[in-house]
Design a protein around this motif. Sequence first.
Motif, PDB file in Angstrom:
ATOM      1  N   ALA B 344      30.209  49.106  46.207  1.00  0.00           N
ATOM      2  CA  ALA B 344      29.513  50.394  46.278  1.00  0.00           C
ATOM      3  C   ALA B 344      29.524  51.108  44.930  1.00  0.00           C
ATOM      4  CB  ALA B 344      30.154  51.272  47.351  1.00  0.00           C
ATOM      5  N   MET B 345      30.624  50.934  44.160  1.00  0.00           N
ATOM      6  CA  MET B 345      30.690  51.565  42.828  1.00  0.00           C
ATOM      7  C   MET B 345      29.585  51.001  41.939  1.00  0.00           C
ATOM      8  SD  MET B 345      33.242  53.645  42.581  1.00  0.00           S
ATOM      9  CE  MET B 345      33.052  54.164  44.249  1.00  0.00           C
ATOM     10  N   VAL B 363      32.160  52.255  34.752  1.00  0.00           N
ATOM     11  CA  VAL B 363      32.510  52.415  36.165  1.00  0.00           C
ATOM     12  C   VAL B 363      33.542  51.390  36.618  1.00  0.00           C
ATOM     13  CG1 VAL B 363      31.617  52.388  38.510  1.00  0.00           C
ATOM     14  CG2 VAL B 363      30.288  53.437  36.692  1.00  0.00           C
ATOM     15  N   PRO B 366      37.088  51.394  34.296  1.00  0.00           N
ATOM     16  CA  PRO B 366      37.980  52.528  34.584  1.00  0.00           C
ATOM     17  C   PRO B 366      38.590  52.441  35.980  1.00  0.00           C
ATOM     18  CG  PRO B 366      35.976  53.311  33.569  1.00  0.00           C
ATOM     19  CD  PRO B 366      35.770  51.852  33.844  1.00  0.00           C
ATOM     20  N   ALA B 367      37.797  51.986  36.947  1.00  0.00           N
ATOM     21  CA  ALA B 367      38.334  51.896  38.301  1.00  0.00           C
ATOM     22  C   ALA B 367      39.398  50.811  38.401  1.00  0.00           C
ATOM     23  CB  ALA B 367      37.202  51.630  39.293  1.00  0.00           C
ATOM     24  N   GLU B 460      41.880  56.093  37.920  1.00  0.00           N
ATOM     25  CA  GLU B 460      40.728  56.673  38.599  1.00  0.00           C
ATOM     26  C   GLU B 460      40.702  56.058  39.983  1.00  0.00           C
ATOM     27  OE1 GLU B 460      37.222  56.045  36.312  1.00  0.00           O
ATOM     28  OE2 GLU B 460      37.635  57.774  35.054  1.00  0.00           O
ATOM     29  N   GLN B 461      41.030  56.888  40.962  1.00  0.00           N
ATOM     30  CA  GLN B 461      41.180  56.325  42.290  1.00  0.00           C
ATOM     31  C   GLN B 461      39.822  56.250  42.970  1.00  0.00           C
ATOM     32  OE1 GLN B 461      44.391  58.419  43.935  1.00  0.00           O
ATOM     33  NE2 GLN B 461      45.283  56.615  44.874  1.00  0.00           N
ATOM     34  N   TYR B 462      39.517  55.114  43.542  1.00  0.00           N
ATOM     35  CA  TYR B 462      38.199  54.989  44.144  1.00  0.00           C
ATOM     36  C   TYR B 462      38.222  55.029  45.652  1.00  0.00           C
ATOM     37  CZ  TYR B 462      39.653  50.095  43.714  1.00  0.00           C
ATOM     38  OH  TYR B 462      40.341  48.928  43.746  1.00  0.00           O
ATOM     39  N   GLU B 463      39.355  55.271  46.252  1.00  0.00           N
ATOM     40  CA  GLU B 463      39.352  55.356  47.722  1.00  0.00           C
ATOM     41  C   GLU B 463      39.345  56.808  48.152  1.00  0.00           C
ATOM     42  OE1 GLU B 463      38.667  53.415  49.948  1.00  0.00           O
ATOM     43  OE2 GLU B 463      38.662  51.572  48.790  1.00  0.00           O
TER      44      GLU B 463
END
Lengths: 287, 463
Positions: B344-345, B363, B366-367, B460-463
């Motif tokens: 999705a990112m 994107v 960093p994630a 960088e939190q993606y959840e």
Amino acid sequence: MTVDVKTTAGVSGIGQTGRILYDRESRETVGEPFVEGARMTCRGVNVYYGDKHAIKNVALDIGRNEVVAMIGPSGCGKSTFLRCLNRMNDTIDTCRVEGEITLDGMDIYGKEVDVVPLRAQVGMVFQKPNPFPKSIYDNVAYGPRIHGLAQNKVELDEIVETSLRKAGLWEEVKDLMTHPGTGLSGGQQQRLCIARTIAVSPEVILMDEPCSALDPIATSIIEDLIDELKQQFSIAIVTHSMQQASRVSQRTAYFHLGDLIEVGDTAQIFTTPRHQLTQDYITGRFG
Amino acid sequence: MISPYMIFAAILLLTSGAYVIGRKRAFAVAGDRAGLMQMHSRPTYYGLLTAMWCGIPALVIFSAWSVFESGIITQLVIAGMPDSIRDLPPDRLNLIVNDIKNLVSGNIVSAEMNQTLRAAADHYRQLQAISSAALTVVVLALIMIATTMIMRAISPSLRARNQVETIIKWILIACSTIAIFTTIGILLSVLFEAIRFFEKISLTEFLFGLKWSPQMAIREDQVGSSGAFGAIPVFAGTLMISAIAMVVAVPIGLMSAIYLSEYANRRFRAIAKPLMEILAGIPTVVYGFFAALTVAPMIRDTGLGLGLDVSSESALAAGLVMGIMIIPFVSSLSDDVINAVPQAMRDGAYGLGATQSETVKQVVLPAALPGIVGGVLLAVSRAIGETMIVVMAAGLAANLTANPLKTVTTVTVQIVTLLVGDQEFDSPKTLAAFALGLVLFIATLILNVIALHVVRKYREQYE
């Protein structure tokens, strides 16, 4: 009406006469898929995932300043079709798209077309809110930055503020610009994604079930937002909710197993569907 | 005589038997299907509970017995020996005890056989037999008592499942603490020896001294009798070689991970990834002679061709080869975390018209950063702790230099050379190895703490 027994898909649905129909090349579309002065036109679009024929010979226009809703049972190809409109399917290795899709008269699958500016013109909002793991400001500023839309910080600030205002999120987040976008609620995240899309000033916005992960209140806020956004943009929205389709869209297209079965004014589709399959679906007999 | 193995096997056998009869008992108590519904837990849990009651106390007693048995018997044997032997100094007494044990197990005895020794050995054997018999009786009695008690307790109201789960939870806790206690044990063993070292050489001299020459004179007039224990050159060498290794491994590993996960097609990936992981499977000894016999001469010849003074065991050679060894760590771990970044990112970025390169740089990376930093850190620890390559390729001379073409030495190499062979463990020369080990341990620990902090701050939190 030839029956192609070689296709692997097998039984494809119940026909008007209640007879089992076999997978054929494609079905005729009932209704009027074309509009005057369309923003996007699709002619003879076929999509294959490997051997699977996912979209069969679809023709459809997306007009200016209108919301086109695409409905249909799961797996009918509506999301696949939507993803053709900004060539998001390019990222899937096995996916092959045939046919002609134009944006303002330009074939978007043409050899000389670069997908990068195309996707800036045809923005997309996804099913699950997917803000980047960055600050709220950086989320909205991401598109303008990569496309060089702002000369300086002041202009960028302005774009961010305008986009957030249009997405109806400004009042809620104006003091939280440095906070992570992922810290917002689901509905706010989805509006942030819409703001992010608006920030690159697209002509068309594609929405793939934008409210399916949201609660009813957040959904109604986003629906109001869609209604406002159509003043400026053309919108194609895929939705599982027929109520939502009838609330936000001017035209509705019903997909069934890769075929575009029926297109028409939303009011007409939901009150007097002309195709048996459409009627079965909207009356809840399957789907 | 009953051997401990037989007792152990019997415990296991009885435990499985206990499971079966416990389960049967539960069925019997329940009576019929309706009765089964009235039972608090399913019959399996009653069986498990019976097995645990049967097995765990018996095993605890058995292991405690095995641990203390030998010591107690030895004490008893010594107590039974004539005064002339008992009054010997501890080290002599130890020798005699060893002889007795050898005699018991039928090994060669160092001293002359005599009547006392033979009597003591017989005494030992006798005590051992008594101990085994006692152990058997105790264990069997325990099993019978415990099993009977639990069998009587089986009733519809016995909360067998909860009890079984509690016991399993404690077993899991015990397993997880083993790792912690091992770490503490290693740390303490190094610490005590290091303290003995620092009693002889001051801490400041060790930490800040610029000369490393770990030799101690045996006689006063010996040549080279002056020992110097300044660890700076050794740590500088470690640092330089690790830095060279990281300079090689991080860019190559990271970029290959990016290529494999973001750009490569599935077929290439399926072939390339296992091939890269083969690198991780090569024994470090093989890397060692690759460094010493291939890379180092190549670098020296190239250097000579350019008019540079290159020693045949250069830091560069060891660092380069170590870097190659570490590439799969960096690439494999980075590849995994990059793949774990949700699609999705990427879709979000592509949907805004970002190019693939922009998506990766702004994107995806960093994630994935925390995981990548984690992988790099693991690689750093590998590099600092790596021994074989540097033993073979880096040399022993502790030069304090910033020139990678010179010979340097590392902490691990020094530890190896200090401890290889027969060593006197009261000399600073040998004890220095433990001091080096301790400082290395602390340095790695600090590195890990810093890295954890950095990761937590910039993630960088993606959840």
